[in-house]
Write an enzyme that holds these catalytic residues in place. Structure first.
Site, PDB file in Angstrom:
ATOM      1  N   ASN A   1       0.887  -1.170   0.000  1.00 41.37           N
ATOM      2  CA  ASN A   1       0.000   0.000   0.000  1.00 41.37           C
ATOM      3  C   ASN A   1       0.921   1.214   0.000  1.00 41.37           C
ATOM      4  OD1 ASN A   1      -1.807   2.026   0.414  1.00 41.37           O
ATOM      5  ND2 ASN A   1      -2.743   1.148   2.250  1.00 41.37           N
TER       6      ASN A   1
ATOM      7  N   ARG B   1      -2.585  -2.210  -3.364  1.00 43.91           N
ATOM      8  CA  ARG B   1      -3.851  -1.538  -3.075  1.00 43.91           C
ATOM      9  C   ARG B   1      -3.865  -0.238  -3.879  1.00 43.91           C
ATOM     10  NH1 ARG B   1      -4.849   3.360   0.472  1.00 43.91           N
ATOM     11  NH2 ARG B   1      -7.061   3.604   0.031  1.00 43.91           N
TER      12      ARG B   1
ATOM     13  N   HIS C   1     -13.541   1.766   0.288  1.00 51.56           N
ATOM     14  CA  HIS C   1     -13.577   0.592   1.195  1.00 51.56           C
ATOM     15  C   HIS C   1     -14.214  -0.621   0.514  1.00 51.56           C
ATOM     16  CE1 HIS C   1     -13.864   3.454   4.927  1.00 51.56           C
ATOM     17  NE2 HIS C   1     -12.606   3.052   4.777  1.00 51.56           N
TER      18      HIS C   1
ATOM     19  N   ARG D   1     -13.017  13.423   9.510  1.00 56.90           N
ATOM     20  CA  ARG D   1     -13.745  13.938   8.334  1.00 56.90           C
ATOM     21  C   ARG D   1     -15.187  14.234   8.711  1.00 56.90           C
ATOM     22  NH1 ARG D   1     -12.165   8.908   4.710  1.00 56.90           N
ATOM     23  NH2 ARG D   1     -10.082   8.773   5.588  1.00 56.90           N
TER      24      ARG D   1
ATOM     25  N   ASN E   1     -15.277  -3.605  17.546  1.00 55.34           N
ATOM     26  CA  ASN E   1     -14.893  -3.560  18.960  1.00 55.34           C
ATOM     27  C   ASN E   1     -15.782  -2.749  19.893  1.00 55.34           C
ATOM     28  OD1 ASN E   1     -12.334  -5.025  18.667  1.00 55.34           O
ATOM     29  ND2 ASN E   1     -11.762  -3.279  17.393  1.00 55.34           N
TER      30      ASN E   1
ATOM     31  N   GLU F   1      -8.217  -6.228   4.742  1.00 53.37           N
ATOM     32  CA  GLU F   1      -8.061  -5.774   3.358  1.00 53.37           C
ATOM     33  C   GLU F   1      -6.820  -6.359   2.687  1.00 53.37           C
ATOM     34  OE1 GLU F   1     -10.000  -1.498   3.068  1.00 53.37           O
ATOM     35  OE2 GLU F   1      -9.357  -1.953   5.094  1.00 53.37           O
TER      36      GLU F   1
END
Ligand code: AMP
Length: 400
Positions: free
Chosen positions: A7, A92, A181, A242, A336, A386
């Site tokens: 990545n 990625r 995602h 964000r 979690n 991922e």
């Protein structure tokens, strides 16, 4: 068989070496940072729990990749004897625009299309390309693949992905909703169906990837039909830093009052808002939960806002699909935070969602069902991975 997953960011390279097979295992992982700055660094960890850190000059991505390969083959902290043991490399890639509906083997034509998408992801795609060039430089015969954050969402209908802007802007600049995602949403939906013994092609699923970045997807009969992130990853639910959905007029007002340039405004909506900006406490959900428990009113309101916005998306996606069979919670918060799960998923019985508060706090395993046994809609927590998806897609593309 070992697959290297990369990545690449503009100044960093995150990597994992996975041994693929019936039960894939992470052999080593790490990160090269500060590429192009005065002094770079590498932090590496192998499957024997040995850690290795070094500071050295890393002027470009080729040197960074060489550093990674050196760490992987090192006599002490390495995990392979020679580079021949790396059979494929998976990258990625943040943005595949409208070109890519699935992962692909990297060819010159693919590189040209990823380049064409640089305008859409100016911080990410150029960096991914640097990683691909560097890898080709160092291991020219090893096959490479590209796995896109956007490709799963290419199945969205135009009614979901178009913005109510003049159509010419779509034609000229390809301004539309892309979603992100995608690897995670697809992976957790498929994994949940596998556990339940369901065929994804018969089911309506809402996947909630709630991490520092967060997005929610409506998956109808295996296809993404709507997702909360849009042209950029700023749209949608409230995130760590964000904004998520915001009245555009409010942003223009803030820009005028605070005299923000375009790049300052961009940084503002991406880095200074969300749970962190609003709470003025932290972007970390654990800190917010701790403060809320102590009675901090701002922390309590931040959690309420966060849960409210996630709940709203779930309701709207059930409406979009005319029902829902399964809700999946994933990402650092989804997996979690029993607190957020409870706030989001209680009082949804109008949809046939019967949340089980006991199972929610007493998870049996990481992939677990947290709906009551007679709930019409199942709710599950599923761990996402991922890197594993990238490695699995790579094996499929390279070895069939
Ligand atoms: P991610 O981006 O998927 O790594 O998720 C990061 C987010 O997960 C952060 O906001 C963390 O606070 C949150 N997180 C991780 N562990 C927990 C936990 N045990 N309880 C609540 N939130 C958590």
């Amino acid at each position: 068989m070992n697959v290297l997953v990369l990545n690449c960011g503009s100044s960093s390279i995150k990597y994992q070496l996975l041994e693929m097979g019936e039960n894939p295992e992470v052999r080593a992982k790490g990160i090269v940072e500060r590429i192009g700055l005065k002094m770079g660094c590498l932090a590496h960890k192998n499957d024997r729990n040995q850690k290795y850190e070094t500071e050295t000059e890393v002027p470009n991505h080729t040197v960074g990749i060489k550093l990674v390969l050196e760490a992987l083959t090192n006599k002490e902290h390495g995990v392979i004897e020679s580079l021949d043991e790396i059979k494929a490399v998976g990258h990625r890639v943040a943005h595949g625009g409208e070109f890519f509906t699935q992962s692909v083997l990297i060819t010159d034509e693919v590189i040209a299309k990823i380049k064409d998408c640089c305008d859409l992801a100016p911080l990410h795609n150029p960096a991914h390309l640097l990683g691909m060039y560097a890898m080709k430089d160092v291991l020219p015969t090893v096959p490479q693949t590209a796995v896109f954050d956007t490709s799963f969402h290419q199945s969205m209908p135009a009614s979901s992905y178009m913005y109510p802007l003049p159509y010419s802007l779509y034609e000229q600049y390809k301004i539309r909703r892309y979603g992100f995602h995608g690897t995670s949403h697809k992976f957790v939906a498929e994994k949940a169906c596998k556990i339940l013994g369901w065929d994804i092609k018969d089911k309506k699923i809402i996947t909630c990837h709630l991490g520092n970045g967060a997005s929610i997807t409506a998956i109808k009969y295996g296809d993404s039909v709507d997702t909360s992130m849009g042209f950029t990853p700023v749209e949608g639910v409230m995130m760590g830093t964000r904004t998520g959905d915001l009245d555009l007029g409010a942003l223009l007002f803030i820009m005028e009052k605070e005299k923000l340039s375009i790049s300052q405004a961009n940084s503002f909506i991406n880095k200074e808002c969300g749970t962190n900006g609003f709470s003025e406490i932290s972007s970390d959900m654990r800190d917010l939960q701790d403060e809320a428990k102590k009675g901090n009113e701002r922390a309590i309101l931040t959690l309420d806002m966060y849960a409210h916005r996630v709940k709203k998306y779930i309701g709207s996606y059930a409406a979009v699909m005319n029902g829902v069979d399964l809700i999946v919670m994933t990402g650092g918060i989804g997996e979690n935070s029993d607190v957020i799960r409870k706030m989001v998923l209680t009082d949804m019985n109008y949809l046939g969602v019967e949340f089980d508060a006991v199972k929610n706090t007493d998870l049996r395993g990481t992939d677990a069902t947290i709906s009551k046994s007679d709930s019409k809609v199942k709710i599950m927590t599923i761990t996402t991975d991922e890197e594993l998806v990238i490695a699995m897609d790579t094996v499929k593309l390279v070895f069939g």
